[in-house]
Design a protein around this motif. Structure first.
Motif, PDB file in Angstrom:
ATOM      1  N   LEU A 294      62.456  27.177  95.007  1.00 23.87           N
ATOM      2  CA  LEU A 294      62.350  28.364  94.032  1.00 23.87           C
ATOM      3  C   LEU A 294      60.682  28.184  93.536  1.00 23.87           C
ATOM      4  O   LEU A 294      60.435  29.203  93.568  1.00 23.87           O
ATOM      5  CB  LEU A 294      63.267  28.254  92.976  1.00 23.87           C
ATOM      6  CG  LEU A 294      64.654  28.476  93.001  1.00 23.87           C
ATOM      7  CD1 LEU A 294      65.571  28.152  91.839  1.00 23.87           C
ATOM      8  CD2 LEU A 294      64.892  29.903  93.600  1.00 23.87           C
ATOM      9  N   ALA A 295      60.384  26.961  93.271  1.00 21.93           N
ATOM     10  CA  ALA A 295      59.056  26.821  92.923  1.00 21.93           C
ATOM     11  C   ALA A 295      57.930  27.369  93.897  1.00 21.93           C
ATOM     12  O   ALA A 295      57.084  27.942  93.639  1.00 21.93           O
ATOM     13  CB  ALA A 295      58.489  25.548  92.422  1.00 21.93           C
ATOM     14  N   TRP A 296      58.238  26.875  95.180  1.00 21.62           N
ATOM     15  CA  TRP A 296      57.344  27.185  96.323  1.00 21.62           C
ATOM     16  C   TRP A 296      57.542  28.719  96.664  1.00 21.62           C
ATOM     17  O   TRP A 296      56.365  29.494  96.851  1.00 21.62           O
ATOM     18  CB  TRP A 296      57.747  26.598  97.511  1.00 21.62           C
ATOM     19  CG  TRP A 296      56.953  26.966  98.958  1.00 21.62           C
ATOM     20  CD1 TRP A 296      55.692  26.487  99.083  1.00 21.62           C
ATOM     21  CD2 TRP A 296      57.277  27.706 100.010  1.00 21.62           C
ATOM     22  NE1 TRP A 296      55.479  27.250 100.310  1.00 21.62           N
ATOM     23  CE2 TRP A 296      56.542  28.095 100.640  1.00 21.62           C
ATOM     24  CE3 TRP A 296      58.837  28.406  99.933  1.00 21.62           C
ATOM     25  CZ2 TRP A 296      56.665  28.866 101.804  1.00 21.62           C
ATOM     26  CZ3 TRP A 296      58.709  29.357 101.006  1.00 21.62           C
ATOM     27  CH2 TRP A 296      57.594  29.431 102.252  1.00 21.62           C
ATOM     28  N   GLY A 297      58.941  29.289  96.474  1.00 27.05           N
ATOM     29  CA  GLY A 297      58.734  30.633  96.944  1.00 27.05           C
ATOM     30  C   GLY A 297      58.345  31.563  95.753  1.00 27.05           C
ATOM     31  O   GLY A 297      57.629  32.617  95.960  1.00 27.05           O
ATOM     32  N   ALA A 298      58.514  31.154  94.552  1.00 19.52           N
ATOM     33  CA  ALA A 298      57.545  31.975  93.384  1.00 19.52           C
ATOM     34  C   ALA A 298      56.171  32.048  93.481  1.00 19.52           C
ATOM     35  O   ALA A 298      55.380  32.905  93.191  1.00 19.52           O
ATOM     36  CB  ALA A 298      58.335  31.476  92.044  1.00 19.52           C
ATOM     37  N   ASP A 299      55.634  30.870  93.687  1.00 15.52           N
ATOM     38  CA  ASP A 299      54.259  30.651  93.926  1.00 15.52           C
ATOM     39  C   ASP A 299      53.754  31.567  95.245  1.00 15.52           C
ATOM     40  O   ASP A 299      52.800  32.160  95.050  1.00 15.52           O
ATOM     41  CB  ASP A 299      53.959  29.218  94.102  1.00 15.52           C
ATOM     42  CG  ASP A 299      52.293  28.936  94.248  1.00 15.52           C
ATOM     43  OD1 ASP A 299      51.689  28.910  93.233  1.00 15.52           O
ATOM     44  OD2 ASP A 299      51.756  28.743  95.476  1.00 15.52           O
ATOM     45  N   ALA A 300      54.649  31.361  96.293  1.00 14.19           N
ATOM     46  CA  ALA A 300      54.150  32.147  97.355  1.00 14.19           C
ATOM     47  C   ALA A 300      53.901  33.576  97.270  1.00 14.19           C
ATOM     48  O   ALA A 300      53.299  34.448  97.584  1.00 14.19           O
ATOM     49  CB  ALA A 300      54.746  31.859  98.584  1.00 14.19           C
ATOM     50  N   ALA A 301      55.192  34.112  96.322  1.00 19.03           N
ATOM     51  CA  ALA A 301      55.126  35.521  96.146  1.00 19.03           C
ATOM     52  C   ALA A 301      54.077  36.069  95.351  1.00 19.03           C
ATOM     53  O   ALA A 301      53.636  37.078  95.650  1.00 19.03           O
ATOM     54  CB  ALA A 301      56.486  35.871  95.472  1.00 19.03           C
ATOM     55  N   ALA A 302      53.630  35.174  94.196  1.00 21.53           N
ATOM     56  CA  ALA A 302      52.641  35.498  93.530  1.00 21.53           C
ATOM     57  C   ALA A 302      51.045  35.508  94.027  1.00 21.53           C
ATOM     58  O   ALA A 302      50.320  36.264  93.762  1.00 21.53           O
ATOM     59  CB  ALA A 302      52.561  34.597  92.126  1.00 21.53           C
ATOM     60  N   ARG A 303      51.030  34.559  95.138  1.00 24.61           N
ATOM     61  CA  ARG A 303      49.843  34.729  95.718  1.00 24.61           C
ATOM     62  C   ARG A 303      49.932  35.630  96.683  1.00 24.61           C
ATOM     63  O   ARG A 303      48.703  36.217  97.291  1.00 24.61           O
ATOM     64  CB  ARG A 303      49.805  33.265  96.540  1.00 24.61           C
ATOM     65  CG  ARG A 303      49.497  32.128  95.554  1.00 24.61           C
ATOM     66  CD  ARG A 303      49.407  30.940  96.065  1.00 24.61           C
ATOM     67  NE  ARG A 303      49.292  29.686  95.255  1.00 24.61           N
ATOM     68  CZ  ARG A 303      48.379  29.146  94.541  1.00 24.61           C
ATOM     69  NH1 ARG A 303      47.167  29.613  94.738  1.00 24.61           N
ATOM     70  NH2 ARG A 303      48.494  28.233  93.751  1.00 24.61           N
ATOM     71  N   ARG A 304      50.956  36.260  97.206  1.00 26.84           N
ATOM     72  CA  ARG A 304      50.818  37.381  98.296  1.00 26.84           C
ATOM     73  C   ARG A 304      50.666  38.618  97.543  1.00 26.84           C
ATOM     74  O   ARG A 304      49.964  39.530  98.048  1.00 26.84           O
ATOM     75  CB  ARG A 304      52.350  37.289  98.875  1.00 26.84           C
ATOM     76  CG  ARG A 304      52.085  38.272 100.136  1.00 26.84           C
ATOM     77  CD  ARG A 304      53.435  38.401 100.948  1.00 26.84           C
ATOM     78  NE  ARG A 304      53.832  36.894 101.484  1.00 26.84           N
ATOM     79  CZ  ARG A 304      54.722  36.030 101.053  1.00 26.84           C
ATOM     80  NH1 ARG A 304      55.445  36.240  99.913  1.00 26.84           N
ATOM     81  NH2 ARG A 304      54.852  34.795 101.618  1.00 26.84           N
TER      82      ARG A 304
END
Length: 484
Positions: A294-304
């Protein structure tokens, strides 16, 4: 999860439940909470008094002493240990957490004993083969956890680099050696092969003070410092360490998996999440992996979509400007009417003209696009912002057994011998006090985690808002599971 209350057989002295086995109660009610309490105070000092490594050191002394055929211990294979140690440590800890949750180790004395024997065996085997404490530095799962959480400590052992480079010629703090005037004492050297002047964090220091004892120049110091300062001053990130941090956070949810299933409106027994079942094993693995994913997915979505936060802020400003403008326009006629009735002819027109202009200016300012947000630190660096929450959540989980069950140690010891009704003293905390302490810990962990994330990100709050939001979500769920 409260211990089972299965009475032991009166003919046996090895009851399996925590209400009748004092050794099991000491390990699960005292060991874990006291370990986590020690981290902010004395970093990984627990490793210095580790009961598992006592047997390793005894085996090492026997291996090199006159009682056995003396032989030289092997040097550390540093390159291989650095490469394969972290994955081994992570995998072993994940397996232990699944074993603990599915096979109910906290309430089963025999399996808890096998866990202790497993860790002790690793310490003994490595100590017999290699010098010093290779197991503790690279392979021990508990040591890996201790080294990671020691970075939050308010104390440290460090040496002054100028003194070490300019005056030291013995390196006894690192290698060990005989007493050296004026202040150096006989020492075996650092058990972790760490030079105090080269330490950048607390991960590889157990506060054993061997370096302080050996230093003849007074260079080594035991210092107070800002808690967690390791993480933003010369800190080196590690993928394996971050992965370990997230599965440990997942383990807090795993301890309460029954309650999580009930929150979803399902029955744990009907889903096969009670007892040893394939479904229980798979659910445990998913629960351990969930926080990290979840942490990795949230960070990746925010950077995308880095403009997502700006878009949301712009929208909110526009809406606020529209509301202000509408309120101003509605208030102007009323203000004008009241002004004419009272004989004040100058103030009303000024209000009617000035306020709509201010609203239009506000709307125009809000409509302008905001500048692009700075890019925060990489995900690995930013992930350490969850470390205070991990510490607080784990201690909060183990606080109830410590305060509600730990004070029953004398009756538990008597119950092992069948003296169930022995009039022995009991000291337990009120449930409301325990809940207050648990909630306070969670709030402290969340607040500190958000502040640490801001420091690590090196960017405005909006640029890593997904992480702050996820910390808040994790805290809210942990509150519902733990505080009751």
């Amino acid at each position: 999860m409260m211990p089972r209350s299965t009475p032991p057989n009166s003919t046996q002295l090895n009851p399996q439940d925590r209400l009748h086995n004092p050794a099991l109660a000491v390990f699960w009610d005292f060991w874990w909470p006291l370990v986590f309490i020690s981290f902010p105070l004395l970093c990984r000092v627990w490793c210095d008094v580790c009961p598992f490594m006592i047997y390793g050191e005894l085996a090492q002394k026997w291996r090199t002493g006159p009682a056995a055929y003396p032989s030289k211990l092997l040097k550390w294979p540093r390159e291989e240990a650095e490469r394969y140690g972290p994955p081994f440590l992570f995998s072993l800890f994940a397996a232990i957490l699944v074993w603990e949750g599915v096979w109910d180790l906290p309430h089963t004395a025999a399996l808890s004993g096998w866990l202790l024997l497993l860790i002790t065996a690793g310490a003994v085997v490595c100590s017999v083969l290699f010098e010093r404490r290779l197991w503790c530095r690279y392979l021990c799962p508990i040591g890996g956890m201790n080294g990671m959480l020691a970075k939050l400590s308010m104390t440290e052992v460090r040496a002054r680099q100028g003194v070490c480079s300019g005056e030291c010629s013995t390196y006894h703090c690192y290698k060990g050696g005989c007493a050296t005037p004026p202040d150096g004492l006989d020492s075996t050297g650092c058990p972790f092969y760490s030079h105090p002047a080269h330490l950048t964090d607390n991960r590889n220091c157990t506060n054993c003070m061997e370096c302080l004892k050996a230093c003849p120049n007074g260079s080594v110091e035991f210092r107070l410092r800002l808690p967690g300062s390791d993480l933003w001053s010369g800190h080196t990130t590690s993928e394996a360490e971050v992965a370990l941090m997230f599965i440990l956070l997942g383990s807090v949810f795993l301890h309460n998996i029954d309650q999580m299933v009930v929150q979803l409106g399902a029955d744990p027994a009907l889903l096969g999440l009670v007892g040893v079942t394939p479904q229980h094993i798979v659910a445990s693995l998913v629960t351990l992996a969930a926080p990290g994913l979840l942490a990795w997915g949230a960070d990746a979505a925010a950077r995308r979509n880095p403009g997502g936060a700006n878009t949301a802020i712009t929208f909110l400003l526009n809406r606020a400007a529209e509301v202000v403008s509408s309120i101003t326009k509605a208030a102007a006629p009323v203000a004008a009417g009241s002004g004419s009735g009272s004989g004040s002819s100058s103030s009303a027109p000024m209000l009617a003209v000035a306020n709509p202009g201010a609203g239009a200016a506000t709307a125009a300012a809000a409509a302008r696009p905001l500048p692009a947000l700075p890019v925060p630190a990489p995900f690995l660096t930013l992930s350490y912002g969850y470390l205070p929450l991990l510490w607080a959540a784990t201690l909060s989980h183990y606080l109830r057994p410590l305060l509600a069950e730990g004070g029953r140690l004398l009756p538990i010891s008597a119950a092992m011998f069948g003296w169930e009704d022995a009039p022995l003293p009991v000291a337990v905390a009120d449930p409301a006090v325990i809940s207050f302490l648990q909630g306070s810990l969670l709030l402290f962990g969340a607040t500190t985690g958000a502040a640490l994330s801001r420091k690590l990100a090196g960017a405005p709050w909006a640029s890593f808002s997904s992480q702050v939001a996820l910390i808040a979500v994790f805290t809210a769920e942990l509150w519902s599971l733990i505080v009751h």
